[in-house]
Design a protein around this motif. Structure first.
Motif, PDB file in Angstrom:
ATOM      1  N   ASP A  50       0.264 122.809 -39.883  1.00 15.72           N
ATOM      2  CA  ASP A  50       0.450 124.258 -39.916  1.00 15.72           C
ATOM      3  C   ASP A  50       0.996 124.563 -41.305  1.00 15.72           C
ATOM      4  OD1 ASP A  50       0.880 126.881 -39.456  1.00 15.72           O
ATOM      5  OD2 ASP A  50       2.556 126.612 -38.049  1.00 15.72           O
ATOM      6  N   GLY A  51       0.090 124.917 -42.215  1.00 16.54           N
ATOM      7  CA  GLY A  51       0.511 125.098 -43.600  1.00 16.54           C
ATOM      8  C   GLY A  51       1.046 123.792 -44.141  1.00 16.54           C
ATOM      9  N   ASP A  52       2.304 123.804 -44.528  1.00 20.08           N
ATOM     10  CA  ASP A  52       2.917 122.633 -45.141  1.00 20.08           C
ATOM     11  C   ASP A  52       3.543 121.691 -44.107  1.00 20.08           C
ATOM     12  OD1 ASP A  52       3.853 121.110 -47.294  1.00 20.08           O
ATOM     13  OD2 ASP A  52       5.849 121.995 -47.049  1.00 20.08           O
ATOM     14  N   LYS A  53       3.496 122.094 -42.843  1.00 18.91           N
ATOM     15  CA  LYS A  53       4.218 121.305 -41.832  1.00 18.91           C
ATOM     16  C   LYS A  53       3.287 120.543 -40.891  1.00 18.91           C
ATOM     17  CE  LYS A  53       8.466 123.783 -41.601  1.00 18.91           C
ATOM     18  NZ  LYS A  53       9.362 124.659 -40.968  1.00 18.91           N
ATOM     19  N   ILE A  54       3.819 119.436 -40.362  1.00 20.27           N
ATOM     20  CA  ILE A  54       3.117 118.733 -39.287  1.00 20.27           C
ATOM     21  C   ILE A  54       3.362 119.525 -38.005  1.00 20.27           C
ATOM     22  CG2 ILE A  54       3.138 116.685 -37.828  1.00 20.27           C
ATOM     23  CD1 ILE A  54       3.462 114.990 -40.203  1.00 20.27           C
ATOM     24  N   LYS A  55       2.289 120.042 -37.435  1.00 16.58           N
ATOM     25  CA  LYS A  55       2.442 120.805 -36.197  1.00 16.58           C
ATOM     26  C   LYS A  55       2.531 119.848 -35.010  1.00 16.58           C
ATOM     27  CE  LYS A  55       0.037 124.541 -33.825  1.00 16.58           C
ATOM     28  NZ  LYS A  55      -1.246 125.240 -33.815  1.00 16.58           N
ATOM     29  N   GLU A  56       1.614 118.894 -34.997  1.00 14.86           N
ATOM     30  CA  GLU A  56       1.624 117.901 -33.920  1.00 14.86           C
ATOM     31  C   GLU A  56       1.207 116.555 -34.490  1.00 14.86           C
ATOM     32  OE1 GLU A  56      -1.056 118.610 -30.635  1.00 14.86           O
ATOM     33  OE2 GLU A  56       0.110 117.279 -29.327  1.00 14.86           O
ATOM     34  N   ILE A  57       1.855 115.504 -34.030  1.00 15.75           N
ATOM     35  CA  ILE A  57       1.489 114.146 -34.458  1.00 15.75           C
ATOM     36  C   ILE A  57       1.470 113.251 -33.220  1.00 15.75           C
ATOM     37  CG2 ILE A  57       3.890 113.808 -35.244  1.00 15.75           C
ATOM     38  CD1 ILE A  57       2.833 111.603 -37.117  1.00 15.75           C
ATOM     39  N   ARG A  58       0.389 112.495 -33.079  1.00 16.97           N
ATOM     40  CA  ARG A  58       0.246 111.602 -31.925  1.00 16.97           C
ATOM     41  C   ARG A  58      -0.359 110.283 -32.408  1.00 16.97           C
ATOM     42  NH1 ARG A  58       0.793 114.068 -27.065  1.00 16.97           N
ATOM     43  NH2 ARG A  58      -0.448 112.510 -25.973  1.00 16.97           N
ATOM     44  N   PHE A  59      -0.316 109.300 -31.533  1.00 16.36           N
ATOM     45  CA  PHE A  59      -0.942 108.029 -31.905  1.00 16.36           C
ATOM     46  C   PHE A  59      -1.585 107.392 -30.679  1.00 16.36           C
ATOM     47  CE2 PHE A  59       1.759 104.444 -30.356  1.00 16.36           C
ATOM     48  CZ  PHE A  59       2.798 105.161 -29.782  1.00 16.36           C
ATOM     49  N   SER A  60      -2.527 106.482 -30.955  1.00 12.63           N
ATOM     50  CA  SER A  60      -3.138 105.702 -29.880  1.00 12.63           C
ATOM     51  C   SER A  60      -3.356 104.291 -30.408  1.00 12.63           C
ATOM     52  CB  SER A  60      -4.472 106.331 -29.443  1.00 12.63           C
ATOM     53  OG  SER A  60      -5.396 106.287 -30.511  1.00 12.63           O
ATOM     54  N   GLY A  61      -3.666 103.369 -29.534  1.00 10.30           N
ATOM     55  CA  GLY A  61      -3.950 102.000 -29.961  1.00 10.30           C
ATOM     56  C   GLY A  61      -3.099 100.988 -29.227  1.00 10.30           C
ATOM     57  N   GLU A  62      -3.167  99.767 -29.724  1.00 13.57           N
ATOM     58  CA  GLU A  62      -2.513  98.648 -29.055  1.00 13.57           C
ATOM     59  C   GLU A  62      -1.735  97.809 -30.052  1.00 13.57           C
ATOM     60  OE1 GLU A  62      -2.263  97.865 -25.940  1.00 13.57           O
ATOM     61  OE2 GLU A  62      -3.464  99.594 -25.373  1.00 13.57           O
ATOM     62  N   GLY A  63      -0.603  97.311 -29.623  1.00 10.62           N
ATOM     63  CA  GLY A  63       0.144  96.425 -30.506  1.00 10.62           C
ATOM     64  C   GLY A  63       1.397  95.893 -29.832  1.00 10.62           C
ATOM     65  N   CYS A  64       2.155  95.145 -30.597  1.00 13.64           N
ATOM     66  CA  CYS A  64       3.367  94.519 -30.067  1.00 13.64           C
ATOM     67  C   CYS A  64       4.464  95.573 -29.847  1.00 13.64           C
ATOM     68  CB  CYS A  64       3.855  93.465 -31.060  1.00 13.64           C
ATOM     69  SG  CYS A  64       4.400  94.176 -32.623  1.00 13.64           S
ATOM     70  N   ALA A  65       5.562  95.135 -29.231  1.00  9.36           N
ATOM     71  CA  ALA A  65       6.658  96.061 -28.898  1.00  9.36           C
ATOM     72  C   ALA A  65       7.233  96.735 -30.138  1.00  9.36           C
ATOM     73  CB  ALA A  65       7.760  95.307 -28.158  1.00  9.36           C
ATOM     74  N   ILE A  66       7.370  95.979 -31.225  1.00 13.54           N
ATOM     75  CA  ILE A  66       7.949  96.569 -32.443  1.00 13.54           C
ATOM     76  C   ILE A  66       7.006  97.624 -33.014  1.00 13.54           C
ATOM     77  CG2 ILE A  66       8.620  96.098 -34.850  1.00 13.54           C
ATOM     78  CD1 ILE A  66      10.672  94.993 -33.016  1.00 13.54           C
ATOM     79  N   SER A  67       5.719  97.299 -33.091  1.00 13.63           N
ATOM     80  CA  SER A  67       4.779  98.254 -33.706  1.00 13.63           C
ATOM     81  C   SER A  67       4.637  99.502 -32.839  1.00 13.63           C
ATOM     82  CB  SER A  67       3.415  97.607 -33.955  1.00 13.63           C
ATOM     83  OG  SER A  67       2.820  97.190 -32.739  1.00 13.63           O
ATOM     84  N   LYS A  68       4.610  99.312 -31.525  1.00 14.17           N
ATOM     85  CA  LYS A  68       4.436 100.481 -30.649  1.00 14.17           C
ATOM     86  C   LYS A  68       5.685 101.355 -30.640  1.00 14.17           C
ATOM     87  CE  LYS A  68       1.773 100.543 -26.980  1.00 14.17           C
ATOM     88  NZ  LYS A  68       1.253 100.222 -25.658  1.00 14.17           N
ATOM     89  N   SER A  69       6.854 100.746 -30.564  1.00 13.64           N
ATOM     90  CA  SER A  69       8.070 101.558 -30.548  1.00 13.64           C
ATOM     91  C   SER A  69       8.270 102.246 -31.896  1.00 13.64           C
ATOM     92  CB  SER A  69       9.295 100.722 -30.170  1.00 13.64           C
ATOM     93  OG  SER A  69       9.461  99.670 -31.067  1.00 13.64           O
TER      94      SER A  69
END
Ligand code: FES
Length: 158
Positions: A50-69
């Motif tokens: 939204d202009g200069d701002k992140i309005k929404e950020i999401r992620f998907s995928g698979e990985g270990c506990a450290i990468s996912k958290s």
């Protein structure tokens, strides 16, 4: 293990079991896919802006506990942030994970991402913690270049 370390571990495990902002955004303004060639783990990061701002950020995928958290915490703390703030947080996160000295303002802006500070003592896990963050950076850079989707980025050069 100290009480604080135990608390940090609980936060990390909670984000691994219940990742926040998990799942794709349909028609994002930018997205990228990051891949760790050492283990095959991969995430996509999606943003609407939204202009200069992140309005929404999401992620998907698979990985270990450290990468996912790490990905989950990243999406929580960057929601609604300006691009300038995002770049400052990304920079502070990299410094923290590499064990570099942090300024007071770095610590403040890192917010709950500070629970991942202990990763600096485990060099093999640095790529895990930074995977989603590199991916977000690639997505924002693609947006600046007016490319919507960027190819898979590897984290093997770190
Ligand atoms: Fe693959 Fe952590 S073991 S990202």
């Amino acid at each position: 293990m100290t009480d604080l370390q135990e608390l940090y571990q609980q936060v990390i495990l909670d984000h691994n079991h219940h990742p926040r902002n998990f799942g794709a955004i349909q028609n994002p303004d930018c997205e990228a896919e990051g891949y760790n060639p050492l283990c095959g783990d991969h995430y996509k990061v999606y943003c609407t802006l939204d202009g200069d701002k992140i309005k929404e950020i999401r992620f998907s995928g698979e990985g270990c506990a450290i990468s996912k958290s790490s990905a989950s915490i990243m999406t929580e703390i960057l929601q609604g942030r300006s691009k300038e703030e995002v770049l400052r947080i990304l920079d502070a996160f990299q410094k923290m994970i590499k064990g570099e000295e942090l300024k007071e303002e770095d610590e403040e802006i890192l917010d709950k991402a500070a629970v991942l500070a202990g990763v600096k003592d485990y060099p093999m896990r640095v790529k895990c913690a930074t995977l989603a963050w590199h991916t977000l950076k690639a997505a924002l850079e693609a947006f600046e270049k007016k490319e919507k989707t960027v190819p898979v980025i590897s984290t093997d050069k770190e």
